[in-house]
Design an enzyme around this catalytic site. Sequence first.
Site: not given
Ligand code: ADP
Length: 497
Positions: A192, A244-245, A266, A401
């Site tokens: 994804k 991601g975050s 990570e 951050e």
């Molecule tokens: P950022 O805030 O830097 O965009 P995210 O953590 O939101 O970082 O995004 C990193 C990835 O996680 C993206 O592929 C995003 O679509 C996905 N993502 C966002 N929300 C969810 C969730 N609730 N469950 C799983 N994946 C998610």
Amino acid sequence: MPAQTDSPQVVSRPQIDTRPRALLIAGEPVPAADGATFDTVDPAVGTVITQVAKAGPEDVDRAVDAARAALAGPWAGFNPDQRQRVLLRLAELVVEHGEELALLDVIDVGRTVAAARYLIADAAELLRWYAAKARTVRGQTIENSRRGELLTFTVREPVGVVGAITPWNAPLTMAIWKIGPALAAGCTVVHKPAEQSPLSALRFAELALEAGLPPGVLNVVQGDGGTGAALTEHPGVDKISFTGSVATARHIVRASAGSMKRLTMELGGKSPNIVFADADLALAVPAAGAAIFTGSGQICAAGSRLYVHRSVYDEVVAGVAEYGRGLRIGDPALATTQFGPLASREQLDRVLGYLDVGRAEGAEVVSGGARLTEDGLGEGFYVPPTVFAGVDPAMRIVREEIFGPVVVATPFETEDEVVALANATDYGLAAGLWTRDLGTAMRMTRRLKAGNVWVNTWGVTDPAVPMGGFKLSGYGKDLGDEQLDAYLETKAVALKG
Ligand code: ADP
């Protein structure tokens, strides 16, 4: 000195395939079951590139089914030698199609073409490294400590179906970091990619099919957080590998608890870069600039907190600001560009918000500090290299951050003082220090609480060297033997003759 710009900044977009993109499930391009799509936007000009199919729960179901079927089917029959060959062929195809792949990331997230080319070559090298690793998976024979009549040994087996959820900052690199070792271990994958950067993931998966990967081993479900959540909650997924975050990671940890998925996380960072009085400033100053301004600061291991010994503080801070001002800002698709836009409008708003916070908190703006609106840049999401000084540890711009080209600088006097300042963070991804004194280097590497510590260098990654953080920066590692290990289960066998 004003930011250097090329004029005109935004040239015609390179020849990119802008046809709408499908999902990739069981080796076939398919639309979303409900026909949903989303737009992907070019951040250098703020316009829509194309529409991308948006996977819903039904599509995620089909992708996971395909990955499970491939795990039990043709992929299970691939021995390590065959997996190695596919990965090596895939590495060749990534190199052959490097320009196309690089440009997809350039228009999707505004990475400069020079950086994107470098990252593609780097990712191909990673595939070759894990290709070799595919042949090294092994268990142990264990002398049974109580029953001599037993032969006891361990075997390593692929963990199963991996949900790879990747961010937008280095789209293809992050995808390959997760997918390469998963395939080497014999897992199958549902990927994804981030909604801001869906283009290169699909092209990479197509190349994987061309390299001989059986259909269903690598599936791509583009979409937003909802798509990611469907993957995370799916009982047919054995492991989630996420970058991601922290906020999203918490959702994933909770959502995956039901089926006790294996997790690699990570996450973010607020990494300290420390310049001691005896450092070689000719090296340390440009490196400190590159540590925060590369990728417009949208790198999890960016050196976003700069600590400088008071005796060289003014010189270093002025030098880092000067380094930022000297970067050629412009269209990321131009080979001469050194600094591109932020990846999306949300990211622009977020970074501009932090610039306001910094000023409101009373920090001094040494350089940058406001959106660029010069000719040719105004439509894009450009924020210049920014240096804040006069900060204190309680400020939000020091603790949080920002994920943008913003560094906060603080002077220090003693080693104890800078250790306390550097470690006073919820994060623990990376840390760096610059000194010519071996004793300082040895002590500091022990005292800094971070998963990666760089001495007289910054940001060096290597397929063989694990990368990943302490504390809120996550758990598990990308890269290295550790990552391969995280895609394997250990089965212990006791055999009585
Ligand atoms: P950022 O805030 O830097 O965009 P995210 O953590 O939101 O970082 O995004 C990193 C990835 O996680 C993206 O592929 C995003 O679509 C996905 N993502 C966002 N929300 C969810 C969730 N609730 N469950 C799983 N994946 C998610």
